[in-house]
Structure formats: C-alpha cells, structure tokens
Motif scaffolding. Structure first.
Motif, PDB file in Angstrom:
ATOM      1  N   LEU A  10      40.215  30.903  48.772  1.00  0.00           N
ATOM      2  CA  LEU A  10      40.751  31.907  48.825  1.00  0.00           C
ATOM      3  C   LEU A  10      41.796  31.953  49.776  1.00  0.00           C
ATOM      4  O   LEU A  10      43.520  32.414  48.953  1.00  0.00           O
ATOM      5  N   ALA A  11      41.854  31.872  50.934  1.00  0.00           N
ATOM      6  CA  ALA A  11      42.710  32.154  52.232  1.00  0.00           C
ATOM      7  C   ALA A  11      43.679  31.137  52.153  1.00  0.00           C
ATOM      8  O   ALA A  11      44.791  31.272  52.161  1.00  0.00           O
ATOM      9  N   ILE A  12      43.658  29.590  51.676  1.00  0.00           N
ATOM     10  CA  ILE A  12      44.549  29.052  51.720  1.00  0.00           C
ATOM     11  C   ILE A  12      45.437  28.905  50.122  1.00  0.00           C
ATOM     12  O   ILE A  12      46.660  29.134  50.180  1.00  0.00           O
ATOM     13  N   VAL A  13      45.104  29.423  48.935  1.00  0.00           N
ATOM     14  CA  VAL A  13      45.385  29.013  47.847  1.00  0.00           C
ATOM     15  C   VAL A  13      46.282  30.283  48.534  1.00  0.00           C
ATOM     16  O   VAL A  13      47.513  31.072  47.554  1.00  0.00           O
ATOM     17  N   PHE A  43      44.555  28.985  34.608  1.00  0.00           N
ATOM     18  CA  PHE A  43      43.361  28.405  34.367  1.00  0.00           C
ATOM     19  C   PHE A  43      44.281  26.868  34.441  1.00  0.00           C
ATOM     20  O   PHE A  43      43.433  25.963  35.342  1.00  0.00           O
ATOM     21  N   SER A  44      45.312  26.735  35.502  1.00  0.00           N
ATOM     22  CA  SER A  44      45.768  25.382  36.283  1.00  0.00           C
ATOM     23  C   SER A  44      45.361  25.409  37.258  1.00  0.00           C
ATOM     24  O   SER A  44      44.538  23.942  37.871  1.00  0.00           O
ATOM     25  N   ALA A  45      45.560  26.058  37.545  1.00  0.00           N
ATOM     26  CA  ALA A  45      44.503  26.921  38.969  1.00  0.00           C
ATOM     27  C   ALA A  45      43.198  26.151  39.160  1.00  0.00           C
ATOM     28  O   ALA A  45      42.835  25.312  39.468  1.00  0.00           O
ATOM     29  N   VAL A 154      37.106  31.397  39.731  1.00  0.00           N
ATOM     30  CA  VAL A 154      36.452  32.272  41.277  1.00  0.00           C
ATOM     31  C   VAL A 154      38.377  32.888  40.852  1.00  0.00           C
ATOM     32  O   VAL A 154      38.987  33.685  41.494  1.00  0.00           O
ATOM     33  N   VAL A 155      38.782  31.414  41.792  1.00  0.00           N
ATOM     34  CA  VAL A 155      40.629  31.618  42.268  1.00  0.00           C
ATOM     35  C   VAL A 155      41.363  31.885  40.912  1.00  0.00           C
ATOM     36  O   VAL A 155      42.562  32.347  40.973  1.00  0.00           O
ATOM     37  N   GLY A 156      40.880  31.076  39.607  1.00  0.00           N
ATOM     38  CA  GLY A 156      41.848  31.670  38.346  1.00  0.00           C
ATOM     39  C   GLY A 156      41.597  33.036  38.142  1.00  0.00           C
ATOM     40  O   GLY A 156      43.180  33.355  38.152  1.00  0.00           O
ATOM     41  N   ALA A 157      40.660  33.305  38.500  1.00  0.00           N
ATOM     42  CA  ALA A 157      40.847  34.708  37.797  1.00  0.00           C
ATOM     43  C   ALA A 157      41.991  35.935  39.380  1.00  0.00           C
ATOM     44  O   ALA A 157      42.691  36.603  38.983  1.00  0.00           O
ATOM     45  N   ALA A 158      41.133  35.322  40.441  1.00  0.00           N
ATOM     46  CA  ALA A 158      42.449  35.922  41.485  1.00  0.00           C
ATOM     47  C   ALA A 158      44.061  35.359  41.529  1.00  0.00           C
ATOM     48  O   ALA A 158      44.419  37.286  41.718  1.00  0.00           O
ATOM     49  N   THR A 159      43.754  34.672  41.151  1.00  0.00           N
ATOM     50  CA  THR A 159      45.004  34.157  40.421  1.00  0.00           C
ATOM     51  C   THR A 159      46.168  35.438  39.211  1.00  0.00           C
ATOM     52  O   THR A 159      47.247  35.462  39.934  1.00  0.00           O
ATOM     53  N   ALA A 160      45.090  35.052  38.506  1.00  0.00           N
ATOM     54  CA  ALA A 160      45.362  36.363  37.264  1.00  0.00           C
ATOM     55  C   ALA A 160      45.788  37.911  37.416  1.00  0.00           C
ATOM     56  O   ALA A 160      46.490  38.083  36.947  1.00  0.00           O
ATOM     57  N   LEU A 161      45.091  37.966  38.408  1.00  0.00           N
ATOM     58  CA  LEU A 161      44.592  39.240  38.916  1.00  0.00           C
ATOM     59  C   LEU A 161      46.333  39.774  39.765  1.00  0.00           C
ATOM     60  O   LEU A 161      47.587  40.732  39.411  1.00  0.00           O
ATOM     61  N   CYS A 162      46.332  38.689  40.354  1.00  0.00           N
ATOM     62  CA  CYS A 162      47.630  38.972  41.744  1.00  0.00           C
ATOM     63  C   CYS A 162      49.165  38.952  40.869  1.00  0.00           C
ATOM     64  O   CYS A 162      49.928  40.138  41.087  1.00  0.00           O
TER      65      CYS A 162
END
Length: 212
Positions: A10-13, A43-45, A154-162
């Motif tokens: 998460l810190a890197i992405v 989804f791609s992430a 989790v990373v995909g969900a965080a991306t969608a939220l941001c």
C-alpha cells in the motif's frame, strides 16, 4: 497473518498520490466514462498483483527479462506523459484531430488509460511488481501465495476509493487549480521518470553506478 507485505504494498502503490494523474488523464470524461476508468484501473491493479504473486517468477524466467529493463522502459513512458502534463495537455490528446470527440471512443480511451499509464507504471510499476515477486519467492505455502492475491483485492479496493474522490477534489480546485496541479505533478513525474530510468540503467550497466 503477516500484514507486512500488505502495508509495504500500500505504501508503494499509494493510490491517493495518483489522484492528480487520474484527474489529468480523465479530463473531459463524463461521470459514466470516469466510473468505467475507475473500475478498470482498480481491477487491473488487482490483476497485476495477483499475476505477480502467482506466476511472476515464471513469467520473468520465460521471457528472460529483468525488472531493470522494465524500469528503463517504464521510465521512458513516464517521461513522455510528464512532458504532456507540463504543457497541461491531455496525455492521449493529439493536436488538430478529433480523436476523442465521440463518446464510444472516449470510453475506449478511458479503459486504455486505466491500464496504461494509470495502473502500469503509475500504480503497479516496477517497485510494486518486484515487491510482490520478492514476497512470492519467500512464500512457503499455497496459503501464503493466496494471501498475496488477497492483498491485491485490498489494493484494488483502495484504488477505487481514492479515484472515486477525484470528482470532489476537481470541483474544489477548479480549472485553474487543476492546470497548476497538472504542471506541478508533471515536474514531479519527470523527476521520478529520470530516477526510475537511472536506477534501471545503473543496474543494467554497473559501470555507470561506479562512476557516479
């Protein structure tokens, strides 16, 4: 469960830091087209992280490529995007054409932008990929590999939220603020591109690092 890989990833992405780029690349999109771009990017992430977790090592071996080579190529792509941003121009726009005028073409462009450059290399670039591959190499059971895939969710969900927060941010800043932010982020992106390419080149050609 070891959450260190998730925290590191998460810190890197860092999808929140990519929001200004999302605003830039989706300039002129309507709400539906922007939502589609958010969905494809998220989804791609996930797909990139899952693929790196499950078959990343095998893919690199199969094609006989190195992350250092990917860094150089990704850095060049980032630099090209940065040049457009410094001029406050849409990344995919071409002068004296009407390429993105039709809604269907904009939707297709949004899906393309969501994958490159938003997902690769901005979200899941060489650093994120190499991190997942390293943890996959350390995984000692199928459950640890599946945990890495779960971290991708989790990373995909965080991306969608941001990215979903991009519209209120855009309304708050206005067109002038967006242009200023675009140029500023373009300058930062150009510096990042140089750093990425320099790191890759120094690993490909150690003599360059020795001379520096």
């Amino acid at each position: 469960m070891d959450l260190k890989p998730l925290i590191t990833l998460l810190a890197i992405v860092n999808p929140l830091a990519i929001v200004p780029f999302f605003i830039h690349y989706t300039s002129g999109f309507n709400a539906a087209q922007r939502r589609r771009t958010v969905q494809v990017a998220a989804f791609s992430a996930f797909c990139v992280i899952a693929a790196c977790a499950l078959v990343g090592l095998q893919i690199l071996d199969f094609f006989n490529i190195s992350l250092q080579s990917f860094q150089v190529g990704g850095g060049m792509l980032l630099l090209i995007s940065a040049m457009n941003m410094l001029n406050a121009q849409p990344a995919e726009a071409k002068p004296h054409t009407h390429e993105l005028e039709q809604g269907a073409e904009k939707a297709a462009a949004g899906s393309s932008i969501a994958v490159v450059p938003l997902t690769i290399p901005l979200l899941t670039g060489p650093a994120a990929m190499s991190t997942v591959v390293i943890y996959a190499d350390r995984a000692q059971s199928i459950w640890q590999h599946l945990a890495l895939v779960g971290y991708g969710v989790v990373v995909g969900a965080a991306t969608a939220l941001c990215f979903a927060l991009a519209e209120p941010i855009e309304r708050m800043l206005g067109k002038t603020g967006i242009n200023v932010m675009t140029r500023l982020m373009g300058l930062i992106l150009a510096a990042l591109a140089v750093e990425v390419m320099a790191d890759g080149l120094s690993k490909l050609f150690p003599v360059l690092a020795a001379r520096s």
